[in-house]
Every structure is written in C-alpha cells, then in structure tokens.
Write a protein that holds these residues in place. Structure first.
Motif, PDB file in Angstrom:
ATOM      1  N   ILE A   1      -9.235  14.711  -6.769  1.00  0.00           N
ATOM      2  CA  ILE A   1      -9.319  14.733  -5.303  1.00  0.00           C
ATOM      3  C   ILE A   1      -9.250  13.310  -4.766  1.00  0.00           C
ATOM      4  O   ILE A   1      -8.470  12.998  -3.867  1.00  0.00           O
ATOM      5  CB  ILE A   1     -10.626  15.414  -4.833  1.00  0.00           C
ATOM      6  CG1 ILE A   1     -10.646  16.873  -5.266  1.00  0.00           C
ATOM      7  CG2 ILE A   1     -10.771  15.308  -3.328  1.00  0.00           C
ATOM      8  CD1 ILE A   1     -11.991  17.561  -5.082  1.00  0.00           C
ATOM      9  N   VAL A   2     -10.063  12.424  -5.353  1.00  0.00           N
ATOM     10  CA  VAL A   2     -10.096  11.042  -4.885  1.00  0.00           C
ATOM     11  C   VAL A   2      -8.702  10.416  -5.014  1.00  0.00           C
ATOM     12  O   VAL A   2      -8.216   9.760  -4.092  1.00  0.00           O
ATOM     13  CB  VAL A   2     -11.134  10.220  -5.684  1.00  0.00           C
ATOM     14  CG1 VAL A   2     -11.024   8.755  -5.337  1.00  0.00           C
ATOM     15  CG2 VAL A   2     -12.529  10.725  -5.406  1.00  0.00           C
TER      16      VAL A   2
ATOM     17  N   GLN B   1       0.835  -1.209   0.000  1.00  0.00           N
ATOM     18  CA  GLN B   1       0.000   0.000   0.000  1.00  0.00           C
ATOM     19  C   GLN B   1       0.861   1.247   0.000  1.00  0.00           C
ATOM     20  O   GLN B   1       0.521   2.249  -0.615  1.00  0.00           O
ATOM     21  CB  GLN B   1      -0.889   0.066   1.231  1.00  0.00           C
ATOM     22  CG  GLN B   1      -1.179  -1.237   1.866  1.00  0.00           C
ATOM     23  CD  GLN B   1      -2.033  -1.039   3.107  1.00  0.00           C
ATOM     24  OE1 GLN B   1      -2.740  -0.065   3.228  1.00  0.00           O
ATOM     25  NE2 GLN B   1      -1.993  -1.981   4.011  1.00  0.00           N
TER      26      GLN B   1
ATOM     27  N   LEU C   1      -9.185  17.090   1.510  1.00  0.00           N
ATOM     28  CA  LEU C   1     -10.651  16.997   1.437  1.00  0.00           C
ATOM     29  C   LEU C   1     -11.303  18.269   1.963  1.00  0.00           C
ATOM     30  O   LEU C   1     -12.251  18.787   1.367  1.00  0.00           O
ATOM     31  CB  LEU C   1     -11.138  15.808   2.273  1.00  0.00           C
ATOM     32  CG  LEU C   1     -11.209  14.451   1.581  1.00  0.00           C
ATOM     33  CD1 LEU C   1     -11.689  13.395   2.564  1.00  0.00           C
ATOM     34  CD2 LEU C   1     -12.130  14.501   0.369  1.00  0.00           C
TER      35      LEU C   1
ATOM     36  N   VAL D   1      -6.265  11.897  -2.332  1.00  0.00           N
ATOM     37  CA  VAL D   1      -6.609  11.486  -0.970  1.00  0.00           C
ATOM     38  C   VAL D   1      -6.371   9.993  -0.794  1.00  0.00           C
ATOM     39  O   VAL D   1      -5.807   9.545   0.214  1.00  0.00           O
ATOM     40  CB  VAL D   1      -8.080  11.853  -0.654  1.00  0.00           C
ATOM     41  CG1 VAL D   1      -8.503  11.275   0.670  1.00  0.00           C
ATOM     42  CG2 VAL D   1      -8.252  13.352  -0.659  1.00  0.00           C
ATOM     43  N   LEU D   2      -6.767   9.231  -1.795  1.00  0.00           N
ATOM     44  CA  LEU D   2      -6.560   7.779  -1.735  1.00  0.00           C
ATOM     45  C   LEU D   2      -5.074   7.472  -1.602  1.00  0.00           C
ATOM     46  O   LEU D   2      -4.665   6.654  -0.765  1.00  0.00           O
ATOM     47  CB  LEU D   2      -7.137   7.147  -3.005  1.00  0.00           C
ATOM     48  CG  LEU D   2      -7.171   5.629  -3.063  1.00  0.00           C
ATOM     49  CD1 LEU D   2      -8.040   5.094  -1.949  1.00  0.00           C
ATOM     50  CD2 LEU D   2      -7.709   5.161  -4.410  1.00  0.00           C
TER      51      LEU D   2
ATOM     52  N   LEU E   1     -12.134  13.209  -9.563  1.00  0.00           N
ATOM     53  CA  LEU E   1     -11.193  12.093  -9.623  1.00  0.00           C
ATOM     54  C   LEU E   1      -9.825  12.505  -9.091  1.00  0.00           C
ATOM     55  O   LEU E   1      -9.152  11.718  -8.418  1.00  0.00           O
ATOM     56  CB  LEU E   1     -11.055  11.594 -11.068  1.00  0.00           C
ATOM     57  CG  LEU E   1     -12.250  10.801 -11.602  1.00  0.00           C
ATOM     58  CD1 LEU E   1     -12.011  10.365 -13.039  1.00  0.00           C
ATOM     59  CD2 LEU E   1     -12.514   9.586 -10.716  1.00  0.00           C
TER      60      LEU E   1
ATOM     61  N   ASN F   1      -3.908   8.261   1.897  1.00  0.00           N
ATOM     62  CA  ASN F   1      -4.422   7.322   2.890  1.00  0.00           C
ATOM     63  C   ASN F   1      -3.681   5.996   2.822  1.00  0.00           C
ATOM     64  O   ASN F   1      -3.335   5.402   3.845  1.00  0.00           O
ATOM     65  CB  ASN F   1      -5.916   7.084   2.688  1.00  0.00           C
ATOM     66  CG  ASN F   1      -6.737   8.251   3.196  1.00  0.00           C
ATOM     67  OD1 ASN F   1      -6.222   9.120   3.892  1.00  0.00           O
ATOM     68  ND2 ASN F   1      -8.004   8.283   2.818  1.00  0.00           N
ATOM     69  N   LEU F   2      -3.457   5.513   1.595  1.00  0.00           N
ATOM     70  CA  LEU F   2      -2.718   4.258   1.439  1.00  0.00           C
ATOM     71  C   LEU F   2      -1.317   4.413   2.015  1.00  0.00           C
ATOM     72  O   LEU F   2      -0.809   3.536   2.708  1.00  0.00           O
ATOM     73  CB  LEU F   2      -2.633   3.878  -0.049  1.00  0.00           C
ATOM     74  CG  LEU F   2      -3.938   3.383  -0.684  1.00  0.00           C
ATOM     75  CD1 LEU F   2      -3.774   3.197  -2.177  1.00  0.00           C
ATOM     76  CD2 LEU F   2      -4.366   2.066  -0.031  1.00  0.00           C
TER      77      LEU F   2
END
Lengths: 489, 315, 273
Positions: free
Chosen positions: C246-247, C6, C202, C250-251, C244, C254-255
């Motif tokens: 932003i996602v 990850q 976010l 953030v993704l 997309l 987080n990973l």
C-alpha cells in the motif's frame, strides 16, 4: 546495614497475609451485551455478564453441566410428573434490599410466559399451566404435560428471578439476587461489578470484577499480552493460542461448548431440495481442513447435529465422509451442472474463515460460491427470517437443540414428517433407555437426510493469567460464573 | 456584512435540512430489524412485534422523521435501542474520549509540522528540504491503521511502555488517560503532520515570492528574518484552514483507529450502532457531526469575510 | 522539457504495481483460489517466494491479484469523480454567481460536511459490502473535489481576453467550455486525478480492512492486513508485506502527482526560478 534491614522489612511485608491475595479481576469479552436483562434479550453476552453473578434462577448449571439448586434449595416432583414444588432459600434479598420470596418467583415466571412477554426463550415456559404461592418460601408449579427436563429449563439465564419493582428497569440497572451487583457501565467499553455485601450465600473471593469489551481479535491478543485483561474466557483468535501456551504467564483453557457448527443448507431452495445435491455438498467438505484452517486445530468433527460430549452421541462422520469423486457423481446423477450457490456468512471467525475454505472445497467439485459477509442484524433478517440464502455457516450454541430440525419453518426448512414424529415421541417419553434410543435414531435420520453439512463442535478456547483459578472450562451455558474464581498466591 | 451573514445563515439552514433528509432516508433503507436483532436466534415473532412497539418502530415515516428532527431541535436525541439510555448521554460520554483524542492528535501534528515546514521552506532546495519532503511523502502514504498496528507491536507488546488499547477514564487521572490516548494520537497525527508540513512549506514559499518580501529582502533582511517577521503571519491563513478541516476529520474519522485501540469514542459509537442496528444513535450522531462541520465552515466563512472585505462581494 | 526526478521515481514505483496487477491476469506463481491448508503459514522459500498465509495461499500471488482490486476500485472511483464533477464544475463556472452555481457549490459543501468513512460504512450497511459499493462510496466523495478544482480553474480562464473574443464571436457557454476551458484545465485535472487515485487506494485499503470492501475470495490488500493482524507476532511478514505494498503504491502515485504538477503547471514552473 540500614538498607539491608529495610529490604528485609519489605520482604516480610510482601509475604504478609494482608497483601497476599488479589481480589479484583478484569475479563475480556468479544461482544458487549446490549442490555443487562436476561429475561428480555437473547444476546449471549447478557448471560456472560449476569448469569450466576447478578441474577440467579430457581436452579442453575454447574461447571460440568449438571443441574444444581439455585434459589430453590430443593424441589419435589409429584407422582404424575405434573407438579413441581420448589423450596426457596431463606433470607435472600435483592440488591436493592428488598426480600426475595415466592411472590417474586410467581411474578417472574408469569411475566416470562405472558402474552406480551419479550422473553427470547418463551418456549421454556410454554409448558407451565399455573404458578401458585404456597407460602413465602414455597412455590408450586403445575405443568400441562409431564416434562422431565423442567429443572433444566429453569436453569437457563432467561428464567432468572426478578423483582416486580425493578423488572422494567433491569436493562440498564439490573437488580438481582446474585453475589455481585452492577457498579458502573461505560457503554462501549466495560461493565464493572462489585461484591454485594448482603449476599445470602457464601461470599465470593473477588470484591470487584470488570468486563471489558474488545471485539477485534488483534486487540484482544494485544490486551492479553500487555496484561490489560486477566482472562479472556472465549478467546477470538485461535491462531495465537500456541503463543500463549509457550508463555508461562498464561494458561490456555480448552473445553467444549454446546455449539454444533453447521454448513446450513436451504432445504426448500432448488436444487438443494434434492437430497443428492445436499449429499454432494456434504461429501465435498473436508472437515479436518476446516478445523485446521479456520480454528487452528480446535474443534471436534461431527457427523450430525449433536454434541460429542453427550453420552447419547454417535459418531456419524462416516456418512458424510470427504469424497469429492462421489460428490461429482451425485451431482451428475441429480442432473445438476454449473451450479452457483450463495453463501451468507455472519461475523464470527469460524464462519468467515470456514466459509472461504468451504468455497474452495466446493470449487473442486464444480460448484461456484458467492460469499456475502453480513453483520448479525442483516443475517438475522435476510438469511434467518427471510430464508433468502443457499448456504450459511452458524454455530448452534443452545444445549440439546436437535429439536430445531422438527420445525419446518426454521431457517434451513427441513420438513420431514418422520423426523417430526420421532421428536414428538421423544417429548412424551421419559424412560432413559427409550429416550437414548430415540435420540440416536434422530441423529441418524438427519445425518442420512444430509439436512446440513455437519462440520465440527465448537471448542471453548480461553486464555487466562496462570494465577487465576476457578474459571469454567466448558460452557454448558454461556456464562462467566465468578463465584468460585480466586487468585493463587 | 450583515447581508452576507444572513444569506450564509439561510444556506446553513437549508444544508442542515438537506443533510437530515439524506441521513433519515439512508437509515430507513438499512436492512435489519433492530428488534429482531436484539432478541436473537430463537426469538418468537410475538416477542419481536412487542419489542417493535416498545421501540416506537411502527409509526409512519413522516411522523418518525418529524419527531426525530423535532427532538433534535429541542436537544432530545432519542433513546438508544440497544442500551436504553438517552443518546445524548452516550454522545457526551464518547465526546470525552473523541474530543481530547482529536485535540491531542491535532496538537501533535501541529507541533511536528510547524518546525519542519519552517525548516524546509527556509532551506529550500538544500538536503534538509529534500529529506523533509521525502519523509512527509512517506508519512502521507502510510495508512494510519497499519502504522497503529506497528506501534502496538513495538510499544505495547514488545516494550510494554503503553497499554495496547482501551481507555481507563478521566477519573483514573489525567496522566493515565493521556497515556492511553498517546499511541492512537500518534498514529492519527503522522499523516496529518505530513500534510500540514507540506502545506506550511508551500504557503511560506509562496509568500516569500511576493513583492513585499522581496522589498524586505532588498532592505537587507536575511531569508530567515524575512520568514519569521513577515512571511509566517501571512502563510498562517492556509495552514489554519487545513487545521480546521483536519479537526473535523479527526473527530469522526478516527473510527478505524478507535477500533484498533478499542477506544470508546464517537466513531466507534457509530460503527457499533450500525452493526447493532441501533439506528437512532447512528442518525443522531451523524447529524451532529455534519452540523459541527457545517457550523465550522460557516464560522470560517464569516471570519474570512470580516478579515477581507473583498470576499463579501466576490464569489 | 526536463522531467522532474519525482515523476520518474513515482512512475517507476507505481508502474511496478500496475505491471504486477496486469501480469496477474496472465500468470501468478500459485493460483490464489486454491487453498492448501497443509502448507499454511510457511516461511519464504523457493516454492513460495514470500511465504504463505493462514490458508496456505502464496503471498506473492495474493499481492499481485490484490493490486488488481485496489487499482480497479480507485481508478473507477476517480472515473466517477471526473464524469460527474467536471461537468458540474464547468457549469458552475459558466454561470458564475447564478442560482445553479450556488446550488452546485452548496451541494459540494454538503457532501464535504459528511464524514466520508461514516458514509462509506452506511452505504455498505445498506447495500452489503462489496467492491462495487466501495467504489461508489469513494467515488461520491471524488465528485465535489473535481467539481471544485474544475470550477476554480475554469473561473480563472473565463476572465482571459480570448474567451471574451470567443463570446463576442457568438459561441455559447457550452462550446466555450468544451473547446477552450476544458483543454486548458486538463493539467489541473490530471494532477488532481493522480492525487485522488492515491487517496482512493488508501480508502479502499481502509474499507476492506474493516471488511467493507471486496469480498472473499477476491484478494485485497486491506483484507490481507486484517486477516494477518493476529498473526503479526508469529508471522509478521503477513502484516508487513501488504502494508508495504500500500505504502509503495500510494507513495509512487503521490510522487507522480507532485512531479506532474511541476511539469505541467506553467505557473508553478515559473515559480521554481
């Protein structure tokens, strides 16, 4: 066989007159009125709900902007133009059942012009010297000076007739003489009106009307598409109108408003006090780009502060034609370089988008712009009252408001004795041709002085269910007059 | 226990006083005169002054602070400047939207999170676990307002299963009201469910590593039996804490979602209050929300202390 | 040490955006400050790889410069949280149970008790909307987070034997905190920092979506979304692409945060069997 017969019966029923006409409507509005008392607030949204629906004045605007009788069925003007005698319609009652008579008219006008009045348009009543009750159905108003526009002033939403018993509580519980009365108000969501059974005039076709408040343009679009609202008379997202035009379920109503949209410049602020600098800004503006980019093509370019649909309008866009090279030369002549201007932008789309485009256009001639987006409250305090701004964009939606240029303390602070004299002369002139000439001279004067950057006349772009008839196309005043609205079968 | 409760109560009171001072101070310096805003562009200065008097905006700061706090204590939250109705009436009206929405979203998120958290924990390290973990990572990363936009596009505009927003009111029937709250609740619940599922999984895994579970497994219980009979109950404490936190977040934090769906909820009341300079509404509602959060924290503290005597003396 | 998968995926994903943001300082396909109204709402083409927006600006360039805004705001907000929160947390842990500790922790609770978005809106209502005030609004709420994490981590280290030894050796609390406690909770702080960074992205998107973040003409992802909303039906990519972005960012973060936790936290590593 039975099935067929039932279908036939159902069809017959569906075509029957009893089920034919829908008599309720849901209108979308972007802003919610803060209260429902048009005599105690200036928010356009108050009139958009109450004008001609809940409250009525002595006279009123027709859909085409003409002044027609309201509660006064007729009026006489004395020879010297100082006395107006209004003859009231008989049998008019307020929603609470009390009768409307000359006493109420006197009360309403005296209240509006009183010292402690909170009427937002006190100037409308400033010319009144006396209001006298002749008999229950006759009122005589004496003016301190002749005023050819008095009937026009009495048509404003701020001049509606209220009753002494309910005047103080109209904000939350309006009691008027109109064909609709307030049924329910869910603050922040909607206002419901219902037909007033004892209305003195012709009963409206609608029995119930709901105003829903949807401030977000996207939500407005979605609500229209999903059929949650039947009409959105002032639709906030011009970019979506093509979509509605292509859809047979909807009609797009494009009309004119009284809104001159201007790039206001602070005429007392250095270096904007130099007419060459203002001219440079004006010549840097490409109006068509703004109309296309901000309003998606809806709007008429203007070259002065006057509505193009007015017969006295003259096209002066040439005076401030798009010419960046000229702008650069003017800035050089004025000895200005490295200029940074602050632009205060209120919430409407025309201001926010128009501001971004103008900022980019000014950059082309070497002017840097610092944009600050503001809420109305902050804009009013800082830019409008505090005059702490260099540039701002506002649409002036009051009808015939070129007079603001004669007020040196008005927020853009244009202080020119010549123009003030011109307007004073206009006030004392009643001959139509002479007035027309003066109005044209006034338009020319402010265009030549580059007081503001004159951008475009705001269009009224509305969307409605294709079956609704009778909504106003133009906006001579801010109103959603529902008295003539019907559903087509 | 009583002493513990008493000290906590004192600190609760001090927190409330501090909060009310902070809120009042912030509201005082917000630029924009409510009276001028209400009367608009061409208002005469005298009219504005008259309205300021009427709204009681001319008193001294200390006097206004005291009358505000005094009113709050006796349940009088003042009168809204814009609507001219009592603030308590507005709040009550909005609570009927915000409270059900928060509960709906919370219910959805719990319903989604529990089973998938459980599956992930019991299938730890297997494809199902990885899949669930990946999905929840995505769920946490999606901004809820963007998800809401996509939901409207698909379910309201294209499929027309739901209306694009608005709230018909409870008198239109529970079904219609719940239907109107469904898309907003789903868009609020997605990130919450993702967080909750992750907490659930790690709490379960942690408990599973403890000695008494090992003992239970050694006695011959399967992993699944160990989870349902022993671990679940113990893993519930962190999960419930998160749910509590999420609830207070949902009550006020739905502002953006309420705007996307034009729901007349508490969050939008605050937002409108700020743009319309209806400052009485803003300060009273914010204070109320802060009070709710502080109260919930206090009650949780008490509950923990009651459940676990060690906590009373630790700290 | 084996790097968790990850961590690698997350680093690549968010690294991509950081790289794009950095590159935008040197070069973008089209200047974002010039509008070309004639080219508005153009679909993707060789000239405009991702198409243009309602002002005829290149979407790809807007996304690159927008990444800059998001990252800057979130990063500085984390900085505020660390700069104020860590010393507070260390102090609270060093004087555990004292009045100071009580004040700091109650202060934390107080900030937590405020609905963060509402306060952010209030701050911008007072000082006007700007990127700076968005940073401030997000930063304030990072302070109690870092204070709490620091205090929690520090408390567990204070009980260890070698700290006792240091105290016996006459080192004062300040020195112990700086020399022994801080280095040992650095792992915790890095993990928390990554999480707060992603939450900051976010939050920034949300604030600028409601018009309270960076002001035009500075591009930001949240405002791109807000601007694109009404065009979602005619030009859906305008609303989908910034979302997309932003996602993705953030993704990725987080990973990375999860991966870092696994890699750095020895307690958890042991728990991984």
């Amino acid at each position: 066989m039975r099935i067929i017969r039932m279908t036939a019966a159902a069809l017959a029923l569906g075509a029957g007159p009893a089920l034919a006409a829908q008599d309720t409507i849901t209108l979308g509005m972007q802003l919610e009125p803060p209260n429902l008392d048009p005599t105690g607030g200036a928010a356009a949204a108050i009139d958009e709900v109450t004008y001609a629906n809940i409250f009525e004045g002595l006279t009123r605007f027709a859909a085409d902007g003409a002044i027609i009788p309201g509660l006064a069925r007729s009026w006489d003007i004395s020879e010297d133009g100082l006395t107006y005698t209004f003859h009231l319609a008989p049998g008019v009652t307020f929603h609470d059942g009390t009768a409307m008579d000359a006493g109420d008219v006197k009360f309403s006008l005296d209240r509006a012009r009183a010292e402690d009045s909170t009427n937002a348009q006190k100037a409308l009543f400033a010319g009144i010297a006396d209001v006298a009750v002749i008999d229950p159905l006759t009122v005589r108003i004496t003016l301190s000076a002749p005023d050819g526009g008095f009937a026009f002033k009495m048509a404003w939403g701020d001049a509606v007739i209220v009753a002494p018993e309910s005047a103080e509580t109209n904000a939350a519980a309006p009691v008027g003489t109109g064909p609709f009365k307030l049924a329910r108000w869910v603050q922040g969501d909607r206002i419901e009106l219902e037909r007033h059974p004892d209305y003195w005039g012709a009963a409206p076709a609608l029995s119930k009307a709901t105003f829903r408040f949807i401030s977000d343009p996207n939500a407005a679009f979605a609500a229209m598409m999903a059929g949650d609202v039947d009409a959105f008379p002032v639709f906030p997202a011009p970019e979506t109108l093509e979509q509605f035009k292509a859809d047979p379920r909807f009609t797009v109503i494009v009309g004119s408003t009284e809104g001159e949209t201007v790039l206001a410049m602070n005429n007392k602020q250095k270096p904007l006090d130099d007419v060459r600098v203002r001219a440079a800004v004006a010549h840097a503006i490409n109006r068509q780009d703004i109309i296309d980019g901000a309003m998606f093509g809806y709007g008429t370019p203007i070259g002065t502060h006057f509505a193009p649909h007015n017969p006295d309008y003259i096209d002066l866009t040439g005076i401030s034609a798009y010419d960046p090279e000229k702008s650069k030369a003017l800035l050089k002549a004025a000895g200005v370089s490295d200029l940074t201007l602050r632009m205060a932008l209120p919430p409407p789309t025309y201001a926010r988008r128009g501001g971004e485009i103008i900022a980019a256009q000014l950059r082309e001639i070497g002017i840097t712009t610092e944009i600050t987006n503001m809420e109305w409250a902050q804009w009013l305090e800082q830019a409008f009252r505090g005059k702490d701004f260099d540039l701002t964009i506002v649409s002036h939606t009051e009808p015939m408001d070129i007079g603001i240029y004669a007020r040196p303390d008005y927020y853009f602070q244009y202080d020119d004795l010549g123009f003030q004299a011109l307007l004073a002369l206009l006030d004392n002139t009643s001959a139509p041709e002479a007035r027309s000439g003066l109005l044209k001279a006034a338009q020319g004067k402010i265009a030549m002085d580059y007081v503001n950057g004159y951008l475009f006349q705001l269009a009224k772009t509305g969307v409605a269910n294709a079956k609704i008839k009778g909504l106003w196309e133009n906006a001579p005043t801010q109103a959603n007059d529902l008295t003539g609205v019907t559903w087509e079968e | 226990m009583l002493r513990f409760a008493a000290t906590r109560l004192v600190s609760l009171g001090l927190s409330l006083i501090a909060a009310s001072l902070v809120i009042f101070a912030v509201i005082e310096v917000v630029p924009g005169d409510p009276a001028a805003f209400m009367l608009g562009l061409n208002a005469e200065p005298e009219a504005v002054a008259a309205l300021r008097d009427e709204l009681g905006l001319n008193g001294s700061r200390a006097a206004r602070y005291l009358s505000w706090v005094g009113g709050m204590v006796t349940g009088d939250f003042g009168q809204s400047y814009t609507y001219r109705v009592p603030v308590s009436q507005l709040v009550l009206q909005r609570l009927w939207v915000s409270l059900p929405l928060a509960l709906y979203a919370l219910g959805l998120s719990t319903l989604i999170a529990f089973p998938i958290g459980l599956i992930a924990a019991s299938r730890r390290g297997r494809p199902a676990d990885y899949g669930i973990m990946a999905a929840t990572q995505l769920g946490v990363a999606v901004p809820n307002f963007w998800f809401a936009m996509l939901l409207v596009l698909v379910f309201a505009v294209n499929l027309r299963w739901f209306s694009a927003g608005g709230f018909p009111g409870w008198e239109a029937g529970a079904f219609a009201a719940l239907k109107a709250l469904t898309l907003p609740a789903v868009s609020l619940a997605l990130p919450q469910a993702s967080i909750l599922a992750r907490v659930m999984r790690s709490a379960l895994i942690e408990t599973l590593g403890q000695d008494y579970i090992r003992t239970a497994r050694a006695k011959g219980l399967s992993r699944r039996q160990a989870i349902t009979r022993h671990a679940l109950r113990n893993a519930l404490i962190p999960v419930l804490t998160i749910i509590g936190l999420q609830f207070s977040f949902l009550l006020a934090g739905a502002i953006i979602i309420e705007n996307v769906f034009f729901l007349p909820g508490l969050g939008r009341l605050i937002f409108q209050g700020i743009t319309q300079r209806d400052l009485v509404v803003v300060e009273s509602v914010v204070m109320l929300l802060v009070f709710a959060v502080i109260l919930v924290t206090f009650l949780v503290d008490l509950a923990y202390a009651a459940a676990d005597p060690r906590l009373r003396h630790r700290r | 040490m084996r790097w968790p998968v990850q961590l690698i995926i997350g680093a690549i994903l968010s690294g991509l955006f950081v790289l794009a943001a950095a590159a935008s300082f040197l070069w973008v396909p089209h200047e974002v400050s010039t509008l070309s109204i004639a080219d508005r709402l153009k679909p993707p083409s060789a000239r405009y790889l991702l198409g243009t927006d309602h002002f005829g600006r290149d979407i790809l360039s807007m996304l690159m410069v927008g990444a800059r805004t998001s990252i800057a705001v979130a990063l500085v907000a984390v900085g505020i949280g660390v700069a104020a929160g860590v010393p507070l947390g260390l102090a609270a842990a060093a004087r555990r149970g004292s009045l100071l500790d009580e004040i700091i922790m109650r202060g934390n609770d107080l900030i937590f008790a405020f609905p963060s978005l509402v306060i952010a809106i209030l701050i911008t209502a007072v000082f006007g909307p700007s990127a700076l005030n968005a940073i401030l609004a997000i930063g304030i709420f990072n302070i109690p987070v870092f204070a709490r994490v620091t205090r929690g981590g520090a408390l567990s280290i204070w009980t260890l034997d070698y700290i006792l030894a240091a105290r016996v050796a006459g080192k004062n609390a300040l020195r112990i905190s700086a020399e022994h406690i801080l280095p040992n909770i650095l792992n915790l702080l890095i993990v928390q920092g990554t999480i707060q960074f992603s939450l900051g992205i976010l939050a920034e998107a949300g604030l600028s979506y409601v018009g309270l973040g960076a002001q035009p003409p500075t591009p930001s992802w949240g405002r791109m979304l807000a601007d694109a909303q009404t065009m979602i039906y005619t030009a859906p990519r305008l609303a989908i692409l910034p979302g997309l972005a932003i996602v993705g960012m953030v993704l990725g973060l987080n990973l990375m945060g999860d991966g870092l936790r696994d890699a750095l936290d020895p307690r958890l590593r042991r728990a991984r069997e």
